[in-house]
Design an enzyme around this catalytic site. Sequence first.
Site, PDB file in Angstrom:
ATOM      1  N   ASP A   1       0.868  -1.196   0.000  1.00  0.00           N
ATOM      2  CA  ASP A   1       0.000   0.000   0.000  1.00  0.00           C
ATOM      3  C   ASP A   1       0.893   1.231   0.000  1.00  0.00           C
ATOM      4  OD1 ASP A   1      -2.162   1.929   0.573  1.00  0.00           O
ATOM      5  OD2 ASP A   1      -3.318   0.181   1.187  1.00  0.00           O
TER       6      ASP A   1
ATOM      7  N   GLY B   1       4.548   1.394  -1.467  1.00  0.00           N
ATOM      8  CA  GLY B   1       4.843   1.793  -2.845  1.00  0.00           C
ATOM      9  C   GLY B   1       3.586   2.199  -3.573  1.00  0.00           C
ATOM     10  N   ASP B   2       3.787   2.482  -4.871  1.00  0.00           N
ATOM     11  CA  ASP B   2       2.691   2.896  -5.756  1.00  0.00           C
ATOM     12  C   ASP B   2       2.478   1.754  -6.749  1.00  0.00           C
ATOM     13  OD1 ASP B   2       1.174   3.891  -7.854  1.00  0.00           O
ATOM     14  OD2 ASP B   2       2.182   5.839  -7.885  1.00  0.00           O
ATOM     15  N   PHE B   3       1.304   1.147  -6.720  1.00  0.00           N
ATOM     16  CA  PHE B   3       1.118  -0.056  -7.549  1.00  0.00           C
ATOM     17  C   PHE B   3       1.017   0.247  -9.052  1.00  0.00           C
ATOM     18  CE2 PHE B   3      -3.340  -0.378  -5.327  1.00  0.00           C
ATOM     19  CZ  PHE B   3      -3.889   0.649  -6.095  1.00  0.00           C
TER      20      PHE B   3
ATOM     21  N   HIS C   1     -12.509  -0.658  -8.447  1.00  0.00           N
ATOM     22  CA  HIS C   1     -13.585   0.336  -8.576  1.00  0.00           C
ATOM     23  C   HIS C   1     -13.101   1.772  -8.345  1.00  0.00           C
ATOM     24  CE1 HIS C   1     -15.125   0.094  -4.068  1.00  0.00           C
ATOM     25  NE2 HIS C   1     -13.876   0.470  -4.150  1.00  0.00           N
TER      26      HIS C   1
HETATM   27  C1  LIG Z   1     -10.751   1.307  -1.305  1.00  0.00           C
HETATM   28  S1  LIG Z   1      -9.334   0.944  -0.358  1.00  0.00           S
HETATM   29  C2  LIG Z   1      -9.418  -0.828  -0.259  1.00  0.00           C
HETATM   30  C3  LIG Z   1      -8.686  -1.368   0.921  1.00  0.00           C
HETATM   31  C4  LIG Z   1      -8.751  -2.887   1.104  1.00  0.00           C
HETATM   32  N1  LIG Z   1      -8.133  -3.614   0.031  1.00  0.00           N
HETATM   33  C5  LIG Z   1     -10.176  -3.352   1.299  1.00  0.00           C
HETATM   34  O1  LIG Z   1     -10.729  -4.047   0.467  1.00  0.00           O
HETATM   35  O2  LIG Z   1     -10.740  -3.003   2.343  1.00  0.00           O
HETATM   36  C6  LIG Z   1      -8.048   1.249  -1.524  1.00  0.00           C
HETATM   37  C7  LIG Z   1      -6.638   1.031  -0.979  1.00  0.00           C
HETATM   38  O3  LIG Z   1      -5.703   1.234  -2.052  1.00  0.00           O
HETATM   39  C8  LIG Z   1      -4.601   1.977  -1.583  1.00  0.00           C
HETATM   40  N2  LIG Z   1      -3.987   2.691  -2.716  1.00  0.00           N
HETATM   41  C9  LIG Z   1      -4.503   3.753  -3.377  1.00  0.00           C
HETATM   42  N3  LIG Z   1      -3.658   4.138  -4.364  1.00  0.00           N
HETATM   43  C10 LIG Z   1      -2.600   3.304  -4.314  1.00  0.00           C
HETATM   44  C11 LIG Z   1      -1.411   3.203  -5.075  1.00  0.00           C
HETATM   45  N4  LIG Z   1      -1.165   4.029  -6.093  1.00  0.00           N
HETATM   46  N5  LIG Z   1      -0.531   2.233  -4.755  1.00  0.00           N
HETATM   47  C12 LIG Z   1      -0.787   1.385  -3.704  1.00  0.00           C
HETATM   48  N6  LIG Z   1      -1.913   1.430  -2.952  1.00  0.00           N
HETATM   49  C13 LIG Z   1      -2.801   2.382  -3.250  1.00  0.00           C
HETATM   50  C14 LIG Z   1      -5.213   2.903  -0.546  1.00  0.00           C
HETATM   51  O4  LIG Z   1      -4.239   3.410   0.341  1.00  0.00           O
HETATM   52  C15 LIG Z   1      -6.245   2.011   0.119  1.00  0.00           C
HETATM   53  O5  LIG Z   1      -5.716   1.311   1.202  1.00  0.00           O
END
Ligand SMILES: C[S@@+](CC[C@H](N)C(=O)[O-])C[C@H]1O[C@@H](n2cnc3c(N)ncnc32)[C@H](O)[C@@H]1O
Length: 340
Positions: free
Chosen positions: A202, A228-230, A248
């Site tokens: 995350d 990191g940034d996915f 989503h």
């Molecule tokens: C809607 S939440 C879902 C969290 C979890 N997977 C769940 O189902 O409850 C989206 C997650 O994606 C992470 N996220 C957003 N942009 C991201 C990125 N560029 N790289 C990594 N993680 C990211 C956010 O920090 C957050 O924890």
Amino acid sequence: MAPEITPDHIMQIGMGFEASKTLLSAVELGVFTELAKAPGDVTALRERLGLHPRGAQDFFDTLVALGLLRRVGGIYHNTEETARFLDRGNAEYNYCGSLLEMANGRLYGIWGSLTEALRTGIAQDESKATGQDTYGALYADRERLRQFLASMTGVSHAANLAIARQFPWKDYSTVADMGTAQGDLATQILLANPHLSGVGFDLPPTGPIFADYIAGHGLQDRLTFVGGDFFVDDFPRADVIAFGHILHNWDQERKELLLARAWQALPSGGAVVVYDTLIDDDRSANAFALLMSLTMLSVTDGGFGYTAADCERWLRAAGFSQIRTEHLTGPDSMVVGIKE
Ligand SMILES: C[S@@+](CC[C@H](N)C(=O)[O-])C[C@H]1O[C@@H](n2cnc3c(N)ncnc32)[C@H](O)[C@@H]1O
């Protein structure tokens, strides 16, 4: 005789915000947590909660009428449900109350601008005022970051338990949960499958909150955090890559990019698990999922909900085969694909 047509259904939906906000304010004020400590009459309860006398009795009696409190001889008590899920002192608060806290502190205000979101297509969340992207703006404030990540556990926990049981984990050794938030999906998978180890991936600011949650479940030796940034950074090496409530959040191009990156990162025989509140294929029945998609309109830059058929098509285009969709629980389903 044809059934009488009434405006009841319309009125119930149109005025539903009143009941919703009464519950959200009760959570914010800690009504259920106070009552878990000790039931009380209107005077004692309003003093303990710091409420003005004018609205207090109506407020508590509204909660009674909504089936959220019981009143016996003038003394207010929690119901079985509110005692279990809305008392902050109870661990199960994390799977319900924490989501309602975020709904009250964040979504309720954002949904007030739905008309503007529909007219402009522009998110109405923190990003609107700050010019940052949603996560940058949200995570700049530590308390909002904490509340948001806890609420993700609330929204996901039941589905996480189902995935931990339902997926054939015995065929795999490692899992990477992309966008892990507090890490509840990986936590439930590892608790139910002691042979597995995993990574929660995350944005870096979430690391300390993930670490606390994992340590609370005694998993620090089997579950590690990668910040990191996915969209940019390498995916962790794992036999299974999971995206929980991730696709989503993003527009079509970035949904496809994430799936393509998962395909590249997986070994042959590896699996991708995408789970979300999927819209039914006819786009007419799963109101919860459609409302979630409107939330995505309001809180993301381009995000939208999708059907199982949409997701299966994207997985095929990314190169996956043996694709299947399985219902998990409530409005959530998972779509699985294998890299052959
Ligand atoms: C809607 S939440 C879902 C969290 C979890 N997977 C769940 O189902 O409850 C989206 C997650 O994606 C992470 N996220 C957003 N942009 C991201 C990125 N560029 N790289 C990594 N993680 C990211 C956010 O920090 C957050 O924890």
